[in-house]
Design a protein around this motif. Sequence first.
Motif, PDB file in Angstrom:
ATOM      1  N   TYR A  29      30.482 -16.952  -0.334  1.00 42.12           N
ATOM      2  CA  TYR A  29      29.561 -17.953  -0.406  1.00 42.12           C
ATOM      3  C   TYR A  29      29.087 -18.235   1.103  1.00 42.12           C
ATOM      4  N   LEU A  30      29.570 -17.871   2.100  1.00 37.56           N
ATOM      5  CA  LEU A  30      29.329 -18.108   3.488  1.00 37.56           C
ATOM      6  C   LEU A  30      28.073 -16.886   4.015  1.00 37.56           C
ATOM      7  N   THR A  31      27.686 -15.922   3.059  1.00 35.06           N
ATOM      8  CA  THR A  31      26.810 -14.902   3.620  1.00 35.06           C
ATOM      9  C   THR A  31      25.698 -15.318   4.037  1.00 35.06           C
ATOM     10  N   THR A  32      24.878 -16.167   3.285  1.00 30.73           N
ATOM     11  CA  THR A  32      23.521 -16.625   3.852  1.00 30.73           C
ATOM     12  C   THR A  32      23.733 -17.318   5.101  1.00 30.73           C
ATOM     13  N   LEU A  33      24.761 -18.310   5.229  1.00 37.65           N
ATOM     14  CA  LEU A  33      24.683 -19.283   5.871  1.00 37.65           C
ATOM     15  C   LEU A  33      25.155 -18.604   7.484  1.00 37.65           C
ATOM     16  N   SER A  34      26.276 -17.455   7.538  1.00 34.01           N
ATOM     17  CA  SER A  34      26.410 -16.635   8.738  1.00 34.01           C
ATOM     18  C   SER A  34      25.295 -15.827   9.058  1.00 34.01           C
ATOM     19  N   PHE A  35      24.511 -15.368   8.129  1.00 32.65           N
ATOM     20  CA  PHE A  35      23.521 -14.403   8.428  1.00 32.65           C
ATOM     21  C   PHE A  35      22.481 -15.230   9.276  1.00 32.65           C
ATOM     22  N   ILE A  36      22.126 -16.243   8.905  1.00 36.90           N
ATOM     23  CA  ILE A  36      21.014 -17.232   9.565  1.00 36.90           C
ATOM     24  C   ILE A  36      21.654 -17.411  10.871  1.00 36.90           C
ATOM     25  N   VAL A  37      22.919 -17.792  10.965  1.00 44.65           N
ATOM     26  CA  VAL A  37      23.352 -18.144  12.409  1.00 44.65           C
ATOM     27  C   VAL A  37      23.141 -16.849  13.408  1.00 44.65           C
TER      28      VAL A  37
ATOM     29  N   ASN B   6      29.891  -9.348   7.219  1.00 42.73           N
ATOM     30  CA  ASN B   6      30.101  -9.385   5.674  1.00 42.73           C
ATOM     31  C   ASN B   6      31.380  -8.729   5.471  1.00 42.73           C
ATOM     32  N   ARG B   7      31.248  -7.426   6.191  1.00 43.89           N
ATOM     33  CA  ARG B   7      32.529  -6.665   5.598  1.00 43.89           C
ATOM     34  C   ARG B   7      33.899  -7.000   5.904  1.00 43.89           C
ATOM     35  N   TYR B   8      33.863  -7.310   7.224  1.00 42.39           N
ATOM     36  CA  TYR B   8      35.055  -7.434   8.107  1.00 42.39           C
ATOM     37  C   TYR B   8      35.567  -9.048   8.132  1.00 42.39           C
ATOM     38  N   LEU B   9      34.684  -9.815   8.479  1.00 44.98           N
ATOM     39  CA  LEU B   9      34.820 -11.121   8.843  1.00 44.98           C
ATOM     40  C   LEU B   9      34.883 -12.217   7.299  1.00 44.98           C
ATOM     41  N   LEU B  10      34.244 -11.925   6.591  1.00 43.38           N
ATOM     42  CA  LEU B  10      34.035 -12.710   5.384  1.00 43.38           C
ATOM     43  C   LEU B  10      34.621 -12.131   4.151  1.00 43.38           C
TER      44      LEU B  10
ATOM     45  N   THR C   1      10.425  -7.494  16.282  1.00 42.45           N
ATOM     46  CA  THR C   1      11.018  -7.635  15.046  1.00 42.45           C
ATOM     47  C   THR C   1      11.699  -6.367  14.721  1.00 42.45           C
ATOM     48  N   THR C   2      11.347  -5.189  15.346  1.00 40.06           N
ATOM     49  CA  THR C   2      12.253  -3.906  14.955  1.00 40.06           C
ATOM     50  C   THR C   2      13.613  -4.113  15.816  1.00 40.06           C
ATOM     51  N   PHE C   3      13.666  -4.471  16.989  1.00 43.39           N
ATOM     52  CA  PHE C   3      14.762  -4.812  17.628  1.00 43.39           C
ATOM     53  C   PHE C   3      15.643  -5.871  16.757  1.00 43.39           C
ATOM     54  N   VAL C   4      15.121  -6.801  16.665  1.00 38.66           N
ATOM     55  CA  VAL C   4      15.934  -7.966  16.008  1.00 38.66           C
ATOM     56  C   VAL C   4      16.463  -7.646  14.545  1.00 38.66           C
ATOM     57  N   LEU C   5      15.418  -6.778  13.734  1.00 34.87           N
ATOM     58  CA  LEU C   5      16.026  -6.435  12.359  1.00 34.87           C
ATOM     59  C   LEU C   5      16.881  -5.495  12.546  1.00 34.87           C
ATOM     60  N   THR C   6      16.969  -4.398  13.171  1.00 38.99           N
ATOM     61  CA  THR C   6      18.084  -3.470  13.323  1.00 38.99           C
ATOM     62  C   THR C   6      19.366  -4.049  13.827  1.00 38.99           C
ATOM     63  N   LEU C   7      19.382  -4.914  14.787  1.00 36.04           N
ATOM     64  CA  LEU C   7      20.484  -5.518  15.361  1.00 36.04           C
ATOM     65  C   LEU C   7      20.986  -6.415  14.270  1.00 36.04           C
ATOM     66  N   ALA C   8      20.149  -7.134  13.414  1.00 30.88           N
ATOM     67  CA  ALA C   8      20.733  -8.048  12.512  1.00 30.88           C
ATOM     68  C   ALA C   8      21.328  -7.389  11.316  1.00 30.88           C
ATOM     69  N   SER C   9      20.634  -6.261  11.048  1.00 28.56           N
ATOM     70  CA  SER C   9      21.400  -5.500   9.673  1.00 28.56           C
ATOM     71  C   SER C   9      22.816  -4.945  10.176  1.00 28.56           C
ATOM     72  N   GLY C  10      22.625  -4.395  11.279  1.00 28.02           N
ATOM     73  CA  GLY C  10      24.122  -3.866  11.636  1.00 28.02           C
ATOM     74  C   GLY C  10      25.154  -5.002  11.913  1.00 28.02           C
ATOM     75  N   SER C  11      24.735  -6.151  12.667  1.00 28.50           N
ATOM     76  CA  SER C  11      25.997  -7.210  12.720  1.00 28.50           C
ATOM     77  C   SER C  11      26.160  -7.895  11.603  1.00 28.50           C
ATOM     78  N   SER C  12      25.290  -8.137  10.695  1.00 25.96           N
ATOM     79  CA  SER C  12      25.417  -8.587   9.680  1.00 25.96           C
ATOM     80  C   SER C  12      26.271  -8.081   8.549  1.00 25.96           C
ATOM     81  N   TYR C  13      26.304  -6.654   8.693  1.00 24.38           N
ATOM     82  CA  TYR C  13      27.112  -5.714   7.684  1.00 24.38           C
ATOM     83  C   TYR C  13      28.480  -5.876   8.288  1.00 24.38           C
ATOM     84  N   LEU C  14      28.755  -5.859   9.702  1.00 23.70           N
ATOM     85  CA  LEU C  14      30.086  -6.120  10.209  1.00 23.70           C
ATOM     86  C   LEU C  14      30.555  -7.346   9.756  1.00 23.70           C
TER      87      LEU C  14
END
Lengths: 182, 192
Positions: free
Chosen positions: B71-79, B61-65, B46-59
């Motif tokens: 409104y795509l935040t939740t959907l893209s985070f789940i993917v 959310n900031r640069y792609l969305l 979970t540590t591995f997944v969660l750290t990677l997920a928070s980093g990539s989801s920030y990128l």
Amino acid sequence: MFSALLAMGAIAITLGAVLGFAAIRFRVEGNPLVDKIDAVLPQTQCGQCGYPGCKPYATAIAEGAADINLCPPGGEEGIHKLADLLGTEFKPFGGSTLPKPKSVALIDESTCIGCTLCIQACPVDAIVGAAKQMHTVIASECTGCELCVPPCPVDCISMVPIAETTGNWKWKYPVYAMTPSP
Amino acid sequence: MTTDYLLLLLSAVFVNNIVMVKILGLCPFMGVSKKLEAAVGMGAATTFVLTLASGSSYLINRYLLGPDLAYLTTLSFIVVIAGIVQFTEMVIQKTSPELYQTLGIYLPLITTNCAVLGVPLLNVQEKHNFMQSLVFGAGSALGFTLVMVLFAGLRERMEGADVPGIFKGSAIAMVTAGLMSLSFMGFSGLIK
């Protein structure tokens, strides 16, 4: 609308590429766990667990289809090793497979008719003899799997327990039942 | 500057513990805490997944969305999380088949672990920058691991304890989890 599709598409393509790369990079040939379990089993190929041999039993354990307490030749020590490997609790022998005293097959040589059926049944080649000649068991090779007993047409094979001597005595595992007092 | 990150990390581990205070990620907390080894493995995954997920989801959310596609935040985070979990599963199956066997169904279920989706969403809500997102993600995951290990230790002890019949098994585990949560409330005065 269009940019939303583009954004989701970009995410999907990137993830697909990463996962596709990982699938090649981290490919697993067969199930490595089966080999590890197989290495712990005693390799008597006796079939007392209900599976045709040690490898099929290992496969069944890895798939979760079989319990770890079905191998009498492995003894309690074998169950301890399997429980350590798989990270599960130790289980005492259960059901139809009970630990028997370690024994070897003995052929009553006056009754033996030399049919070679027991030789064919022996998984470890511990029986020597030829057609119409008397057979005998090499006690040091015999694993006590009892596979030679049913094929004998004259019932001349008996299982003789090995007496406990100072040479083969071992410390017993301490067993404490952890049942809460009522 | 460094103290800010340290405070964020400490608050994520103890004060705002993801399991005990925010009550997220209870499924693996109850499910994989029967054995200490499994709990440690689950915490590491979970540590591995969660750290990677928070980093990539920030990128993302900031640069792609950006604000237009919020409104795509939740959907893209789940993917993204589903992808990362798949990746982790492949790595674990290759490197440690025993752990893969022990974690079983709970490994792919990290995808639906609400802690893993909750932390990136909290990052967006709190307007964390990239480093803060990473620290918050890692801190939450460490807090998760800490609680898993503590709870697994307690449950291993409880196996041999004299528990009244009606409380046996999951019931006493739930009571223990509640008491642990209460005790974590004690950390709330740690950071002013």
